[in-house]
Scaffold this motif. Structure first.
Motif, PDB file in Angstrom:
ATOM      1  N   GLY A 503       7.111  -2.057 -23.984  1.00  0.00           N
ATOM      2  CA  GLY A 503       8.162  -2.767 -23.683  1.00  0.00           C
ATOM      3  C   GLY A 503       9.208  -2.279 -24.824  1.00  0.00           C
ATOM      4  O   GLY A 503       8.893  -2.887 -25.993  1.00  0.00           O
ATOM      5  N   ARG A 504      10.094  -1.465 -24.502  1.00  0.00           N
ATOM      6  CA  ARG A 504      10.947  -0.766 -25.644  1.00  0.00           C
ATOM      7  C   ARG A 504      12.019  -1.748 -25.968  1.00  0.00           C
ATOM      8  O   ARG A 504      12.787  -1.764 -26.865  1.00  0.00           O
ATOM      9  N   VAL A 505      12.081  -2.872 -25.211  1.00  0.00           N
ATOM     10  CA  VAL A 505      13.274  -3.764 -25.465  1.00  0.00           C
ATOM     11  C   VAL A 505      12.794  -5.200 -25.568  1.00  0.00           C
ATOM     12  O   VAL A 505      11.956  -5.597 -25.087  1.00  0.00           O
ATOM     13  N   GLY A 506      13.403  -5.995 -26.339  1.00  0.00           N
ATOM     14  CA  GLY A 506      13.085  -7.396 -26.531  1.00  0.00           C
ATOM     15  C   GLY A 506      14.401  -8.202 -26.692  1.00  0.00           C
ATOM     16  O   GLY A 506      15.598  -7.656 -26.256  1.00  0.00           O
ATOM     17  N   GLY A 507      13.927  -9.379 -27.315  1.00  0.00           N
ATOM     18  CA  GLY A 507      15.129 -10.423 -27.638  1.00  0.00           C
ATOM     19  C   GLY A 507      15.961 -10.323 -28.858  1.00  0.00           C
ATOM     20  O   GLY A 507      16.900 -11.132 -29.205  1.00  0.00           O
ATOM     21  N   ASP A 508      15.450  -9.455 -29.819  1.00  0.00           N
ATOM     22  CA  ASP A 508      15.964  -9.186 -31.209  1.00  0.00           C
ATOM     23  C   ASP A 508      17.429  -8.385 -31.093  1.00  0.00           C
ATOM     24  O   ASP A 508      17.423  -7.354 -30.355  1.00  0.00           O
ATOM     25  N   TRP A 509      18.281  -8.667 -31.953  1.00  0.00           N
ATOM     26  CA  TRP A 509      19.463  -7.919 -32.182  1.00  0.00           C
ATOM     27  C   TRP A 509      20.045  -7.914 -33.245  1.00  0.00           C
ATOM     28  O   TRP A 509      19.842  -8.906 -34.186  1.00  0.00           O
ATOM     29  N   PHE A 510      20.898  -6.964 -33.466  1.00  0.00           N
ATOM     30  CA  PHE A 510      21.955  -6.949 -34.793  1.00  0.00           C
ATOM     31  C   PHE A 510      23.302  -6.390 -34.284  1.00  0.00           C
ATOM     32  O   PHE A 510      23.540  -5.963 -33.256  1.00  0.00           O
ATOM     33  N   ASP A 511      24.311  -6.681 -35.058  1.00  0.00           N
ATOM     34  CA  ASP A 511      25.661  -6.303 -34.872  1.00  0.00           C
ATOM     35  C   ASP A 511      26.519  -6.648 -36.185  1.00  0.00           C
ATOM     36  O   ASP A 511      26.055  -6.953 -36.970  1.00  0.00           O
ATOM     37  N   SER A 512      27.567  -5.737 -36.128  1.00  0.00           N
ATOM     38  CA  SER A 512      28.472  -5.785 -37.066  1.00  0.00           C
ATOM     39  C   SER A 512      29.892  -5.695 -36.276  1.00  0.00           C
ATOM     40  O   SER A 512      30.227  -5.122 -35.272  1.00  0.00           O
ATOM     41  N   VAL A 513      30.817  -6.482 -36.702  1.00  0.00           N
ATOM     42  CA  VAL A 513      32.049  -6.775 -35.995  1.00  0.00           C
ATOM     43  C   VAL A 513      33.369  -6.731 -36.984  1.00  0.00           C
ATOM     44  O   VAL A 513      33.453  -7.225 -38.206  1.00  0.00           O
ATOM     45  N   GLY A 539      21.515  -9.829 -24.380  1.00  0.00           N
ATOM     46  CA  GLY A 539      22.867  -9.168 -24.136  1.00  0.00           C
ATOM     47  C   GLY A 539      23.888 -10.320 -23.917  1.00  0.00           C
ATOM     48  O   GLY A 539      24.997 -10.106 -24.223  1.00  0.00           O
ATOM     49  N   GLN A 540      23.544 -11.162 -23.132  1.00  0.00           N
ATOM     50  CA  GLN A 540      24.536 -12.413 -22.995  1.00  0.00           C
ATOM     51  C   GLN A 540      25.052 -12.910 -24.367  1.00  0.00           C
ATOM     52  O   GLN A 540      26.239 -12.884 -24.724  1.00  0.00           O
ATOM     53  N   LEU A 541      24.188 -13.112 -25.232  1.00  0.00           N
ATOM     54  CA  LEU A 541      24.562 -14.002 -26.588  1.00  0.00           C
ATOM     55  C   LEU A 541      25.033 -12.968 -27.363  1.00  0.00           C
ATOM     56  O   LEU A 541      26.159 -13.519 -27.997  1.00  0.00           O
ATOM     57  N   ARG A 542      24.860 -11.735 -27.311  1.00  0.00           N
ATOM     58  CA  ARG A 542      25.594 -10.720 -28.278  1.00  0.00           C
ATOM     59  C   ARG A 542      26.788 -10.580 -27.703  1.00  0.00           C
ATOM     60  O   ARG A 542      27.865 -10.338 -28.771  1.00  0.00           O
ATOM     61  N   THR A 543      27.027 -10.491 -26.367  1.00  0.00           N
ATOM     62  CA  THR A 543      28.592 -10.250 -26.049  1.00  0.00           C
ATOM     63  C   THR A 543      29.260 -11.534 -26.369  1.00  0.00           C
ATOM     64  O   THR A 543      30.723 -11.244 -26.620  1.00  0.00           O
ATOM     65  N   ALA A 544      28.731 -12.626 -26.235  1.00  0.00           N
ATOM     66  CA  ALA A 544      29.492 -13.981 -26.558  1.00  0.00           C
ATOM     67  C   ALA A 544      29.946 -13.974 -27.993  1.00  0.00           C
ATOM     68  O   ALA A 544      31.031 -14.079 -28.473  1.00  0.00           O
ATOM     69  N   VAL A 545      28.885 -13.580 -28.916  1.00  0.00           N
ATOM     70  CA  VAL A 545      29.206 -13.398 -30.269  1.00  0.00           C
ATOM     71  C   VAL A 545      30.286 -12.496 -30.715  1.00  0.00           C
ATOM     72  O   VAL A 545      31.462 -12.682 -31.697  1.00  0.00           O
ATOM     73  N   GLN A 546      30.269 -11.053 -30.020  1.00  0.00           N
ATOM     74  CA  GLN A 546      31.472 -10.110 -30.302  1.00  0.00           C
ATOM     75  C   GLN A 546      32.556 -10.775 -29.817  1.00  0.00           C
ATOM     76  O   GLN A 546      33.784 -10.658 -30.574  1.00  0.00           O
ATOM     77  N   THR A 547      32.758 -11.446 -28.793  1.00  0.00           N
ATOM     78  CA  THR A 547      33.955 -12.092 -28.236  1.00  0.00           C
ATOM     79  C   THR A 547      34.508 -13.112 -29.297  1.00  0.00           C
ATOM     80  O   THR A 547      35.729 -13.059 -29.655  1.00  0.00           O
TER      81      THR A 547
END
Length: 837
Positions: A503-513, A539-547
């Motif tokens: 499983g190469r993908v999961g629920g962890d993410w990082f970002d900078s804006v 993916g949904q939460l990360r998009t919401a954080v960016q917005t």
């Protein structure tokens, strides 16, 4: 199989051995053969002895139960001629057959075995009958005492008389024994459940039908089939060397005297055939053990090629569909003349380089309809060419422009086998033998087809794994951002490690804006759970954080809004999140936490590291819990380390151990940010390995930022009144500041763009002054703030229109530009690339 009881009538049982060959033949034609069934326990004692066993071996059930199986079954050589025959008969095994059963009986073999033996039993207390017996031994695995299942049948029941009265050949390759147990036999249900394991080719429906038939009729059933095969091919036995030597001597004498060849010498041809079959089976078994050791497609291809050269062939070329090599899907239906085939491997015994230059690996080509290759790929069946003629060699060579391959293929024997899986042709193998080597024959065709079938399944597994890997990697790349290593006033390095190889993908993410005022938002989050569902929620939460970050919401308010969104999406949406805003001009961090592990701050002055004490908050999705932001003063060169719990937590270990190791390893100096991240990961892995906790099972997201700050001398700010005359002043102060910074080359473009932005701000502002700011960093950043909340957009201006061209000028000349809302109104900004020194 029957249970040895007296259920059923004489009318329901098959003819006994004493009924004679004719009765047995009739039984065979009817599709049923008397079958002896014996079960041996772990001590080597007989625990079940069927009525068929009693008839075949002449031993009553009561005398057999509890006795050593070695004393009752054909496992050793024939008794000396002068030795008295025991009441239960004597056994003579064919060469090499008896020891297999003996090994199975004493537990030395863990795989099925089969063979043939000759049995001598008393009949009517006077005549001693000689009976050929076929036997099969299947080891049983489980908690019960039963360890071996032995089946045996009189070969007379497997023969059919020819019209001339001679006995026909054994048709054993066309039969597969189906059997079941009566439920009143101890362990019957357990053995019945293992029926598909003993006979892998049997479906569940077939098993149920046979079980019902046996229980109804009360005696064993031997099913005839054109397709099924027993899992162990019986070795029909090679006559003893002494007997073969005697036959050869008689043949030599007959030839010397001009006499007809004795009929018994025809058995030698059968011996050769049996030896050839055995050799091919051994080859297939050997190849099966060499392929499929890896799910890597390239490794599997090499394994398949090397497995057949030189034992089976001298040249092996492997071709795969273009889509298979690329890890893509392909349309349904058979290939056609437009299908591209990649030569992915070429193994040979010729001198080095002879093939490599003419037919290099990696070449892609279609095959015309008149070629044997096209016939193989469209029919899905092997194609055998005993010898490649001059004409065929010329036809094949015509496909290779400016290369003459005729010397490589002419007069060679060729076998083309399809590589299929799930009735789809993935590719094919071209097998060639040297002219001096024996030609491929029909047996080789069958062997090649079986080899290709096994290789096709292995290749398809590797293909599907490669395809899933590429899908997972594409999904990961689409969901995880590609963060630039430098933002305004800070350097950033990241790492993402999947929890499992599958499983190469999961629920962890990082970002900078990027935020107004040269600020940067740093985000790390962790959706609870694993797999694609967690990745989709991430993916949904990360998009919401960016917005929401683009709206410049304060950290606590952003987490509040994110929590509301998660509750609207569903009850199962739970995640932790750490959101920090770095202001390089004010040298401070504003951080809010939603149930996440705290970050580590490494001070540049003394190298000390500390876990920041933040209000924990509740995970996103819980609802009804307030979030609080904390302001932390930082200095240029400080580093902040934010990660998910997969890095510091292992089941069975206190998370405090991981957090302490994280703090300690983050403080170690490193040559670069990337080296620092790798050092942290290695330190945590070593800590848990030494504790005997094994490897991590959870995903890991790691973000490290070095907070370089922006010097006050690199920032210039002005307040402009709401008067059109201020536009000219803005141009003047910008020109002067750029000259002071040594950036006079940027002055013309900067003046023009500032003029456009200030003009719009003065026109649309309500009461507050317009703020203009220049920031010198890796780029020249210019920001204009006003108190109007309407964001400007690009418009198309006609030739006669006076307004609408300003942002188009900005878009054409700026390196990057954008807009964002603020508490007071909005910010419009642009960047210009600094000139090279």
């Amino acid at each position: 199989m029957d249970n040895g009881t007296d259920r059923g009538t004489e009318r329901d049982t098959p003819p006994s051995r004493g009924a004679g060959t004719g009765a047995a033949t009739a039984s065979a034609v009817a599709g049923r053969i008397p079958l002896a069934v014996v079960v041996v326990d772990r001590d080597g004692l007989v625990s079940h002895w069927s009525r068929g066993a009693g008839r075949l071996f002449g031993v009553p059930k009561d005398d057999a139960i509890g006795r050593a199986a070695l004393d009752l079954l054909p496992v050793s050589g024939a008794l000396p001629e002068d030795e008295d025959i025991s009441p239960y008969g004597s056994y003579g095994a064919y060469d090499g057959l008896g020891p297999d059963l003996e090994s199975s009986l004493d537990g030395r073999l863990s795989y099925p075995a089969a063979g043939r033996a000759r049995l001598t039993v008393p009949e009517h207390d006077v005549v001693h009958a000689r009976v050929d017996v076929l036997w099969w031994a299947y080891p049983l695995v489980g908690p019960g005492r039963e360890r071996l299942l032995v089946l045996a049948a009189d070969t007379a029941g497997l023969r059919q008389d020819e019209p001339d009265g001679s006995e026909g050949d054994l048709a054993f390759e066309r039969i597969a024994p189906g059997f079941a147990l009566h439920t009143d036999f101890p362990g019957a249900e357990e053995l019945a459940r293992r029926l598909p394991e003993i006979l892998p080719s049997m479906s569940v429906d077939e098993s149920a039908r046979i079980v019902a038939q046996v229980l109804e009729l009360g005696y064993p059933v031997l099913e005839f089939s054109q397709n099924d095969r027993v899992p162990v091919t019986p070795d029909w036995g090679v006559p003893r060397r002494i007997e073969r030597k005697a036959r050869r001597e008689r043949a030599a004498r007959a030839a010397a005297e001009g006499l007809p060849l004795p009929h018994e010498l025809a058995d030698d041809a059968e011996d050769l055939e049996y030896a050839a079959v055995r050799e091919h089976l051994e080859f297939l078994n050997e190849v099966s053990g060499k392929i499929g050791t890896s799910l890597d497609l390239a490794t599997t291809i090499i394994e398949v090629s090397k497995a057949v050269v030189p034992r089976f062939t001298d040249v092996a070329g492997t071709y795969l569909r273009e889509q298979v090599v690329a890890g893509e899907g392909f349309p349904d239906g058979v290939p056609d003349t437009t299908t591209m085939w990649h030569r992915v491997a070429l193994e040979h015994t010729d001198e080095p380089g002879r093939w490599d230059d003419v037919v290099p690996v990696g070449e892609a080509m279609p095959f015309p309809a008149h070629t044997p290759f096209f016939q193989c790929m469209t029919s899905g069946e092997p194609v055998l060419v005993p010898r490649i003629s001059e004409e065929m060699g010329h036809a094949i060579a015509s496909q290779f422009e400016k290369r003459d391959i005729r010397p490589l293929i002419t007069n060679r024997s060729m076998l083309i086998v399809p590589l299929k899986a799930r009735n789809v042709v993935l590719g094919f193998m071209i097998l060639l033998r040297h002219p001096e080597r024996v030609e491929f024959n029909d047996m080789d065709r069958v062997t090649g087809a079986e080899l290709a079938a096994r290789a096709g399944l292995v290749l398809d597994n590797a293909r599907m794994y490669t395809y899933q890997e590429s899908v997972a990697e594409a999904l990961q790349d689409s969901m995880l951002p590609h963060i630039p290593p430098r933002m305004a006033g800070c350097d950033i390095a990241t790492r993402y490690l999947p929890g499992t190889l599958l499983g190469r993908v999961g629920g962890d993410w990082f970002d900078s804006v990027k935020l107004p005022g040269a600020r940067t938002a740093l985000v790390v989050g962790d959706v609870m759970g694993h797999g694609l569902n967690s990745a989709a929620m991430m993916g949904q939460l990360r998009t919401a954080v960016q917005t929401m970050a683009a709206l410049d919401l304060p950290p606590a308010q952003l987490l509040r809004n994110l929590d509301d969104l998660a509750q609207r999406l569903g009850d199962t949406y739970l995640a932790t999140c750490l959101y920090a805003v770095y202001d390089p001009i004010a040298s401070e961090l504003l951080i809010a936490n939603a149930g996440h592990i705290p970050p580590v701050l490494v001070r540049a002055g003394d190298g000390r590291s500390e876990l920041l004490d933040l209000p924990t908050g509740a995970p996103i999705g819980v609802g009804g819990v307030p979030f609080e932001a904390v302001r932390v003063r930082v200095e240029p060169g400080d580093r902040i380390v934010m990660c998910t719990d997969g890095l510091v937590e292992v089941r069975g270990e206190d998370i405090g151990v991981g957090l302490a190791t994280l703090s300690e390893s983050a403080a170690h100096p490193a040559a670069s940010m990337d080296d620092a991240c790798d050092s942290i990961i290695r330190a945590l892995a070593a800590t848990f390995s030494e504790a005997g906790r094994g490897g991590r099972k959870d995903d890991v997201a790691l973000l490290m930022a070095r907070l370089n700050g922006i010097e006050p001398d690199d920032v210039a700010e002005w307040r402009l009144a709401l008067d059109p005359i201020e536009v000219g002043r803005a141009r003047a102060v910008v020109r002067e500041q750029l000259h002071d910074w040594g950036l006079a080359k940027l002055a013309p473009n900067a003046e023009l763009l500032v003029s456009e932005l200030v003009t719009n701000a003065v026109r649309h502002s309500h009461s507050c002054p317009v703020e203009l700011r220049l920031v010198r960093g890796d780029t020249l950043l210019c920001e204009v703030d006003d108190d109007d909340h309407d964001l400007p957009t690009l418009r198309s201006a006609g030739p006669e229109e006076e307004f609408g061209r300003g942002l188009r000028v900005v878009s054409a000349l700026a390196r990057e530009w954008g807009t964002s809302r603020t508490k007071a109104g909005k910010t419009v900004w642009f960047e210009l690339t600094l000139p090279r020194c």
